[in-house]
Scaffold this active site. Structure first.
Site, PDB file in Angstrom:
ATOM      1  N   THR A  81       0.824  -1.208   0.000  1.00 47.83           N
ATOM      2  CA  THR A  81       0.000   0.000   0.000  1.00 47.83           C
ATOM      3  C   THR A  81       0.859   1.259   0.000  1.00 47.83           C
ATOM      4  O   THR A  81       2.069   1.207   0.203  1.00 47.83           O
ATOM      5  CB  THR A  81      -0.900   0.055   1.259  1.00 47.83           C
ATOM      6  OG1 THR A  81      -0.071   0.261   2.414  1.00 47.83           O
ATOM      7  CG2 THR A  81      -1.697  -1.215   1.428  1.00 47.83           C
ATOM      8  N   CYS A  82       0.201   2.396  -0.208  1.00 50.98           N
ATOM      9  CA  CYS A  82       0.914   3.675  -0.227  1.00 50.98           C
ATOM     10  C   CYS A  82       0.967   4.325   1.139  1.00 50.98           C
ATOM     11  O   CYS A  82       1.061   5.549   1.255  1.00 50.98           O
ATOM     12  CB  CYS A  82       0.259   4.614  -1.228  1.00 50.98           C
ATOM     13  SG  CYS A  82       0.656   4.135  -2.896  1.00 50.98           S
ATOM     14  N   ASP A  83       0.864   3.525   2.188  1.00 52.60           N
ATOM     15  CA  ASP A  83       0.991   4.070   3.536  1.00 52.60           C
ATOM     16  C   ASP A  83       2.368   3.740   4.074  1.00 52.60           C
ATOM     17  O   ASP A  83       2.788   2.586   4.042  1.00 52.60           O
ATOM     18  CB  ASP A  83      -0.089   3.481   4.444  1.00 52.60           C
ATOM     19  CG  ASP A  83      -0.207   4.254   5.736  1.00 52.60           C
ATOM     20  OD1 ASP A  83       0.834   4.456   6.399  1.00 52.60           O
ATOM     21  OD2 ASP A  83      -1.325   4.672   6.075  1.00 52.60           O
TER      22      ASP A  83
END
Ligand SMILES: *Cc1c(COP(=O)(O)O)cnc(C)c1O
Length: 376
Positions: A323-325
């Site tokens: 994910t982009c976290d």
């Protein structure tokens, strides 16, 4: 990893990470608990893995169920458990949910303060309640906070209040911390429990039950004692603190019932370095903290990871999710050693992932679907 899971994965055609759980292992685990703690009723902690197949199997084996919400109660009922085999073990309940549970036939509730007792008194008259006490959680790899339970000195007042409201002051509960590797962890809590039994008896209230909670481990990387050792240590502690007047007991295993029954198959999406000279590589998988591996938080749980190159030289790797976290990094403080030959597109197997994975995976963070679950 079982032969059945290996066979299943060999024939799998769909894409994306998945968790495969072998019911034969759950059956063995249930029987080991029943054998090792013969006079104790087993209440499976539904949150660990609420797959209908798991609940139905356990219901058929005679298990009871520890639930934390009306939805979990309904799942246990749908699996064939009768209401007398279900506890509402969450100490934090809306009064209308207590009423719904009562309407479904539930008569066993956890409390840890007077305000919660009042809700039960109004919405579930005449029910049994047990008071949860705080427990230090020393020795646990996933220790619990001070969120649940009151200090032991307060429990008798909570139970006396229940008694006065016409509820049955039934007993005491605690949880020694999840993935508890010390079989002696129950001793201190049982000392507190027996003191509460005595204090209540002096007030004319006779408690019957001690809920020993969960905490039974799954084997990850480090060795853990077998269930039999836990059974023996608990029996010794019970005898020490209660003498010949042993209370009724129940256990609430979650992780220990399903953890080792499941394996996640994931895929390497990217292998990279942050600088040419770095020794540490970054290995990005198609699963991370938001896809079901939330227990890697603080690197608390270190799962065994298998690859097709396990015989090759290993290098330190930071493991991260897709994910982009930026918090979606799993092992960085203590890098994970993986084969130098591991490549983009390779499959990896993450073992011991039958508990607390499917339920922790996000609905669609960044559009990644929730962790697929196969129960075989
Ligand atoms: C989560 C939970 C359990 C299960 O704990 P494990 O460590 O997974 O065995 C048992 N009892 C209660 C009240 C829980 O909340």
């Amino acid at each position: 990893m079982t032969a059945r899971i290996r066979e299943f994965l060999r024939n799998r055609r769909d894409d994306g990470p998945c968790m495969v759980l072998d019911l034969d292992v759950v059956r063995d685990n249930y029987r080991a608990f029943a054998r090792s703690l013969p006079d104790t009723r087993v209440f499976y902690a539904v949150k660990a893995n609420p797959a209908p197949e798991v609940l139905s199997l356990l219901a058929s084996l005679g298990s009871c169920f520890d639930t934390a919400s009306v939805a979990e109660i309904e799942m246990a009922l749908a699996a064939g458990a009768t209401p007398d085999r279900i506890s509402y073990g969450n100490t934090i309940k809306k009064e209308r949910d207590v009423a719904r549970a009562y309407a479904l036939g539930i008569r066993l509730f956890a409390v840890d303060c007077v305000a919660e007792v009042e809700k039960i008194g109004r919405a579930a008259p005449g029910s049994k309640v047990f008071c949860r006490i705080l427990c230090a959680g020393v020795g646990a790899e996933w220790p619990l906070s001070r969120k649940f339970g009151c200090v032991p000195e307060m429990a008798a007042d909570v139970l006396e209040h229940a008694h006065r409201l016409g509820l049955e002051a039934y007993g005491v509960s605690f949880h020694v911390g999840s993935q508890q590797r010390d079989t002696g962890a129950w001793d201190q809590a049982l000392a507190s429990a027996s003191a509460i039994f005595r204090e209540c008896a002096e007030r004319g209230i006779h408690l019957s039950m001690v809920n020993l909670g969960g905490g039974f481990p799954t084997k990850y990387l480090k060795p853990v004692p077998g269930v039999k050792s836990y059974g023996n240590a608990i029996f010794r502690a019970l005898s020490k603190h209660f003498g010949n007047r042993l209370p009724e007991t129940i256990i609430e295993p979650g992780r220990g019932m399903v953890g080792n029954a499941g394996v996640i198959e994931a895929e390497v999406v990217l292998v990279s370095k942050k600088a040419e000279e770095d020794e540490v590589r970054w290995v990005y998988l198609d699963i991370g903290k938001f896809g079901g591996l939330a227990e890697t938080m603080d690197e608390a749980i270190r799962y065994p990871i298998r690859t097709d190159h396990d015989g090759d030289d290993k290098v330190p790797c930071v493991l991260a999710g897709p994910t982009c976290d930026s918090v979606d990094v799993m092992y960085e403080k203590e890098p994970y050693w993986l084969p130098v030959s591991l490549e983009i597109g390779d499959k990896v197997l993450i073992e011991g992932t039958g508990a607390y994975t499917t339920t922790y995976s996000a609905v669609a963070f960044n559009g990644f679907p929730p962790l697929r679950s196969y129960v075989i």
